[in-house]
Design an enzyme around this catalytic site. Sequence first.
Site, PDB file in Angstrom:
ATOM      1  N   HIS A 150      51.295  49.627  18.247  1.00  0.00           N
ATOM      2  CA  HIS A 150      51.984  49.103  17.296  1.00  0.00           C
ATOM      3  C   HIS A 150      51.372  49.693  15.922  1.00  0.00           C
ATOM      4  CE1 HIS A 150      54.961  46.958  19.754  1.00  0.00           C
ATOM      5  NE2 HIS A 150      53.784  46.386  20.462  1.00  0.00           N
ATOM      6  N   CYS A 192      55.331  53.262  15.567  1.00  0.00           N
ATOM      7  CA  CYS A 192      56.269  53.383  14.579  1.00  0.00           C
ATOM      8  C   CYS A 192      55.506  53.609  13.307  1.00  0.00           C
ATOM      9  CB  CYS A 192      56.671  51.779  14.374  1.00  0.00           C
ATOM     10  SG  CYS A 192      57.636  51.197  15.967  1.00  0.00           S
TER      11      CYS A 192
END
Length: 316
Positions: A150, A192
């Site tokens: 992440h 991301c």
Amino acid sequence: MEFNHIFHSLVYFLISVCSLDAVPQAGHTNNWAVLVDTSRFWFNYRHVANVLSIYRSVKRLGIPDSQIILMVADDMACNPRNPRPATVFNNANQHINVYGDDVEVDYRGYEVTVENFVRLLTGRLPPGTPRSKQLMTNDGSNVLVYLTGHGGDGFLKFQDSEEITSQELADALEQMWQKRRYHEIFFMIDTCQAASMYEKFYSPNILAVASSLVGEDSLSHHVDPAIGVYIIDRYTYYALDFLERVQPDSTKTMGQFLNVCPKRVCISTVGVRRDLYPKDPNNVPITNFFGSVRPVEMTWNRIDLENYVTNSSKVV
């Protein structure tokens, strides 16, 4: 006595051969891979599948475990929620078990930290660190660095407790270059806003690809109902689909690999950074990073190992 001579001869021979890889060489002479899953917990099953998918591919194409550093933050294979213990799948059809029978995890659980990752890259490890936890590269090494987890704009989280910034990562790679710890690097990240992690790079001979641009999310591919969570991310899914069709003698190139996930299937926009890399990726074999290169010297001269050991033992 004869047994001792044979034993010592073999030892000297093996030491001589193995030491070749540690001597700085001109040009590309060997391949290494650093594969890192920075997240943990069951709902991040897909990140373990991501990293194990790349691990499976580089092993199949010839990079030995001794030259792969695998960092996995959580053990999904033995998680009590796993309906099929000792397996990790990256496809709902469950036809590829990427955990396999011979996975060698080098940094596990809470060993997957920013400090350990940076120390690994730069070679600043504590005395007594096992060889399996060391990146023993030189200036002939092509290094594949793959990260998944992440992230956000300019950072990548490690186990939801700390993060590495894009500047810290760039400085670690510069230390590698200054210390002659790589020939070329292929940096690959699936998270991301992934492209933000290569924006600060300033060291030469680095080719980079990211699963999403700044401001974009990197999306999951599909859920396996039997497992109950997403099991792989889109970019890595299509990267693996490409790599599964590559053989050790393949003529496929890095240029082709950079196009494995167009926006119509990735949904996010894959980012590529080429300005630090002097070569045309279309002319670089994919096995330059995902395969194995081992220098071999042929000789027709007879080598008397017994006399070599005897003479060598006299050297003070």
